[in-house]
Design an enzyme around this catalytic site. Structure first.
Site, PDB file in Angstrom:
ATOM      1  N   LEU A 560      91.582 131.057   2.764  1.00 47.70           N
ATOM      2  CA  LEU A 560      90.971 131.918   3.772  1.00 47.70           C
ATOM      3  C   LEU A 560      90.141 131.118   4.763  1.00 47.70           C
ATOM      4  CD1 LEU A 560      89.783 134.903   1.542  1.00 47.70           C
ATOM      5  CD2 LEU A 560      91.848 134.758   2.936  1.00 47.70           C
ATOM      6  N   GLY A 561      89.615 129.961   4.339  1.00 51.81           N
ATOM      7  CA  GLY A 561      88.805 129.144   5.232  1.00 51.81           C
ATOM      8  C   GLY A 561      88.260 127.938   4.512  1.00 51.81           C
ATOM      9  N   GLY A 563      84.900 124.913   4.598  1.00 55.40           N
ATOM     10  CA  GLY A 563      83.592 124.526   5.094  1.00 55.40           C
ATOM     11  C   GLY A 563      83.268 123.104   4.703  1.00 55.40           C
ATOM     12  N   GLY A 564      82.001 122.722   4.918  1.00 56.03           N
ATOM     13  CA  GLY A 564      81.622 121.347   4.651  1.00 56.03           C
ATOM     14  C   GLY A 564      81.717 120.976   3.190  1.00 56.03           C
ATOM     15  N   GLY A 566      83.127 123.246   0.642  1.00 52.65           N
ATOM     16  CA  GLY A 566      83.991 124.073  -0.173  1.00 52.65           C
ATOM     17  C   GLY A 566      85.123 124.707   0.597  1.00 52.65           C
ATOM     18  N   VAL A 568      87.545 128.376   0.608  1.00 55.31           N
ATOM     19  CA  VAL A 568      87.550 129.767   0.162  1.00 55.31           C
ATOM     20  C   VAL A 568      88.993 130.237   0.029  1.00 55.31           C
ATOM     21  CG1 VAL A 568      86.774 132.110   0.640  1.00 55.31           C
ATOM     22  CG2 VAL A 568      85.360 130.173   1.318  1.00 55.31           C
ATOM     23  N   LYS A 585      85.160 130.868  -3.695  1.00 57.39           N
ATOM     24  CA  LYS A 585      84.738 129.633  -3.017  1.00 57.39           C
ATOM     25  C   LYS A 585      84.690 128.505  -4.032  1.00 57.39           C
ATOM     26  CE  LYS A 585      81.052 127.736  -0.104  1.00 57.39           C
ATOM     27  NZ  LYS A 585      79.753 128.029   0.555  1.00 57.39           N
ATOM     28  N   ASP A 681      71.085 128.614   8.342  1.00 59.71           N
ATOM     29  CA  ASP A 681      72.414 128.296   8.891  1.00 59.71           C
ATOM     30  C   ASP A 681      73.059 129.566   9.460  1.00 59.71           C
ATOM     31  OD1 ASP A 681      74.441 126.616   9.639  1.00 59.71           O
ATOM     32  OD2 ASP A 681      75.448 126.639   7.698  1.00 59.71           O
TER      33      ASP A 681
END
Length: 843
Positions: A560-561, A563-564, A566, A568, A585, A681
């Site tokens: 799904l996406g 990040g820095g 992890g 998801v 995640k 954030d």
């Protein structure tokens, strides 16, 4: 009797006259109406009627009249997709279209229904039907055409309409552009419409990874690669045909950086990428110009038995295939980009790995000291460290003995990753320079130059003609050969080993008895307690095993996406009596960042329970695996909606509602939570949207708790956040210095203000800085001061008072002085209209 005969004769004569009059009227009408070009996709009988269905049985498909194409289910590994297959021979079929590859595979009990409203799949008996596609009008019939296009028609509406001219296009009245035409001549001429049937849906308008002969791709459209030759779920790459040129751009699925650019532009404005039924792949401009992009020259003698397709394969290559139905053969005739060495394909291997050719095929290998993160060892995605190395910033002594450098020969492609270059160096100097540099995790030595590298490493490939040496910094000292020992020393060592072995055996025996007791009497009791808690849906967060999450996410396949720290994934887990879609995640940060991120999110989000805070459902702390389970936010993040093309942005009322919901969530963290929390954030990527468009705050990996005796005071902490959203008072961590900053809840107010201005303008703060050399705040202030707010909304329809209110709130939140910013409670009340919005000063 005579009278009866005369009456019958009069009746037939009258009918004949009426038919003649009607025919003449229609003929005259046809002369005064302009009709579109002859449609090569005109449906043929017999049609598929509304109410028809197919099952996962191989013989249950909708077949074209030639028998070359079949619409229905096709099986792959552990389930079925819905799509169209090209039947090359009795033993070979090729998937040329997949309906909704984002969905998980269906079971063998599934069946597909063709209704007036759309195409629906029922996964199993008595299950709720899943819509694949919904139609704009009520359908009456459908056809699987001989060119591989599945079309749905309706008798409602009006016939096709078009105008003749130098650059026209045929368009059905309800809306979709179907085929560009150059002029009203030849095959592209205009003809009268003889049927009131209109096409309301067709598979050619929703390409997945393939276009077929007689199909075209409009500019602005994408093809998405499949995961593999035998796996047609969504892959890792996107092929984009942008408007305004003649280039094809190749991107990673979750990246905005181009992997390839064909660079075929010549200044003309090309609108369509066409694949002719003769195998010619070319661009067509609005002025009728054409530009070939393949070197394939079709054989005219076999044109009647050839079917062509252009497929964006899972290795990031766009290939043209020719299928000969006469001799039942398939041949690849062209590829874009044309690369002889597949390892030169950018992004073919994951991070911290390199590519090497094995018998002409590209294989990915992990760098020394790294291991494959994928459980499927046949393919390398990303690589992670086998052994975590400590940060040398925290070491007071020399790094000798803590790290060592391991060599790898002939690795090319990483030169542009260097952050520092040393000239006139030797191998030893290069190795030591990286060993003693806390920022360096790898180094490349070539041509007397030393290139220092940081993680992650990308684009590496094995090239025997590239005389380089790559050094990898690994934990622990290299093994050093022992010095020869004397006889006495050998005896002493032998005695010590004997005593140690005896003691060790007794320790093992005692530990075995203790372990057996713990396992039999305590572990079972703990496992039962854990399972008993898991049965109660209301007790959250609950514990999940790694195996549960792995199976529920289908081997962590649907990303799904990222990040820095992890990635998801989508998963479906049994919670209570139902199987619930969730977001999982998986943390994999460098050093101990993954563990810190896990601890921070569990500690902070576990304290928060609010309608506008993403709900924590569970977690996994299984060995090295750290995973967190959240409710699934099916509409992704706010960033996806406000930074996409204009036609896909949410309405202004919906955007205002999202900003209000986000403000309520932040206000809860600051004032209503049991322990006050500073998020640190806030940005559009961390404001997630649920199916009902409810906005919720997510990602608490950088959040900070305020002490109980602090109300609106600050806390000393290391500065953190994302560039472009960090408040001025927090920008203290410069050039690697770990300075502390006085961070208060007003830092979140500043970040929220940036989000408000970005949502209004649909532009990123950092992009505005790069383009206009001034911040988004300054740009908005200029328009506000000049009373020209309409310039900010890019043509969106919005009431002037509502726009002014949001602009003023955004400018109040981004004031440089933290005390000049409102608290989130006041922001919520301003958005709700309970208090007036004061006039902001220059931010």
């Amino acid at each position: 009797m005579l009278l009866t005969n005369r009456l019958l004769l009069l009746f037939f004569f009258r009918a004949f006259c009426m038919k003649t009059i009607v025919d003449e009227v229609q003929a005259q009408a046809s002369k005064s109406i302009t009709y579109p070009a002859l449609d090569p996709n005109k449906p043929v009988e017999p049609a598929i009627t509304v109410g028809s269905s197919v099952t996962t049985d191989d013989n249950s498909s909708w077949i074209s009249s030639s028998g070359n194409f079949a619409f229905g289910f096709y099986g792959e590994s552990d389930g079925f997709f819905v799509g169209i297959r090209l039947v090359v021979s009795s033993t070979e079929t090729v998937v040329v279209w997949t309906a909704r590859p984002d969905l998980k595979r269906f079971s063998k009990d599934a069946f597909l229904n063709f209704t007036e409203e759309g195409l629906f799949v029922t996964p199993e008996k008595e299950a709720v039907a899943i819509p694949l596609f919904k139609f704009s009008l009520n359908a009456t019939s459908a056809n699987m055409l001989d060119n591989g296009n599945f079309v749905v028609t309706s008798k409602r509406g009006v016939p096709y309409e078009s105008s003749c001219g130098g650059s026209t296009m045929c368009r059905s009245a309800p809306g979709g552009t179907y085929k560009p035409i150059r002029s009203c001549k030849g095959d592209y001429g205009c003809r009268p419409s003889t049927s009131s049937n209109i096409i309301i849906w067709r598979s050619f308008d929703f390409p997945s990874d393939t276009i077929l002969g007689d199909q075209y791709l409009p500019c602005g459209s994408n093809l998405t690669s499949s995961a593999g030759e035998k796996d047609h779920s969504i892959g890792k790459y996107i092929l984009n045909f942008p408007c305004g040129g003649a280039s094809l751009f190749f991107y990673g699925l979750n990246s905005s950086r181009k992997e390839w650019d064909t660079g075929a532009s010549d200044g003309d404005d090309y609108k369509y990428l066409n694949l002719g039924d003769d195998g010619r792949l070319y661009f067509t401009s609005s002025g009728g110009n054409e530009k070939d992009i393949s070197d394939y020259k079709p054989n005219k003698d076999t044109s009647n038995v050839m079917i062509y397709r252009a497929t964006f394969d899972g290795d990031n290559i766009f290939r043209l295939y020719a299928h000969n139905l006469q001799d039942k053969s398939t041949k690849m005739v062209n590829e874009i980009p044309n690369i002889k060495d597949n390892c030169q394909t950018k992004g073919i291997c994951g991070v911290n790995s390199y590519c090497m050719l094995v018998y002409g095929n590209a294989e990915c290998k992990c760098m020394p000291g790294f291991e494959n993160m994928s459980r499927d060892l046949s393919k390398v995605t990303d690589c992670r460290r086998i052994k975590t190395i400590p940060s040398c910033f925290n070491l007071t002594n020399a790094t000798t003995g803590v790290f060592h450098m391991e060599e790898l020969q002939n690795i090319a492609g990483m030169e542009n990753l260097a952050y520092e270059e040393l000239s006139s160096a030797s191998k030893e100097v290069c190795s030591n320079a990286c060993l003693n540099d806390c920022n360096c995790y790898a180094a490349s030595f070539i041509d007397q130059k030393c290139l220092k590298l940081k993680l992650p490493l990308t684009s590496g490939r094995k090239d025997d003609n590239h005389p380089s040496v790559t050094f990898m910094k690994l934990a622990g000292a290299e093994s050093v050969p022992a010095e020869p020992q004397t006889r006495r020393e050998v005896c002493i060592v032998a005695i010590i080993l004997s005593v140690a072995t005896t003691i060790s055996i007794w320790i093992v025996v005692i530990a075995a008895f203790i372990g057996a007791y713990w396992f039999l009497f305590r572990k079972f009791r703990e496992e039962w307690r854990k399972w008993e808690l898991a049965l109660t849906e209301e007790i959250a967060p609950r514990y999940f095993s790694y195996e549960e999450l792995r199976k529920g996410s289908n081997e962590f396949n649907q990303v799904l996406g990222k990040g820095g720290y992890g990635t998801v994934f989508r998963a479906e887990l049994p919670i209570g009596d139902n199987t619930v879609p969730v977001a999982v995640k998986r943390l994999h940060g460098a050093e101990m960042e993954g563990e810190r991120e896990f601890q921070a999110e569990m500690r902070l989000i576990g304290r928060a329970y609010h309608a506008n805070i993403v709900r924590l459902l569970g977690f996994c702390h299984d060995g090295p695996s750290r995973l967190i389970v959240y409710e699934l936010m099916s509409r992704c993040s706010l960033a996806k909606h406000i930074f996409e093309s204009r036609g896909r942005r949410p309405s202004w009322e919906r955007r205002a509602a999202i900003l209000l919901a986000a403000a309520r969530g932040i206000h809860y963290l600051h004032c209503e939570c049991e322990t006050k929390i500073i998020h640190r954030d806030i940005k559009p990527e961390n404001i997630l949207i649920a199916e009902d468009w409810t906005a919720k705050i997510a990602d608490f990996g950088l959040a900070k708790l305020l002490n109980r005796n602090q109300t609106r005071a600050a806390t000393r902490t290391l500065a953190a956040g994302t560039e472009g959203y960090v408040a001025p008072e927090c920008e203290r961590d410069v050039d690697g210095r770990s300075e502390e900053a006085q961070v208060s809840e007003k830092a979140d107010v500043y970040s929220y203000g940036i989000v408000v201005l970005e949502t209004i303008c649909s532009k990123r703060n950092r992009e505005v800085k790069e383009l206009r050399k001034l911040s988004l705040c300054e740009m908005v202030w200029e328009s506000y001061a000049a009373n020209e707010l309409w310039k900010l909304v890019d043509g969106d329809e919005v009431a002037a008072p509502e726009l002014e209110k949001l602009v003023k709130i955004g400018l109040l939140c981004v004031q440089e002085d933290p005390d000049a910013r409102p608290v989130m409670e006041d922001v919520v009340m301003m958005l709700e209209g309970d208090i007036d919005v004061p006039t902001p000063s220059t931010p």
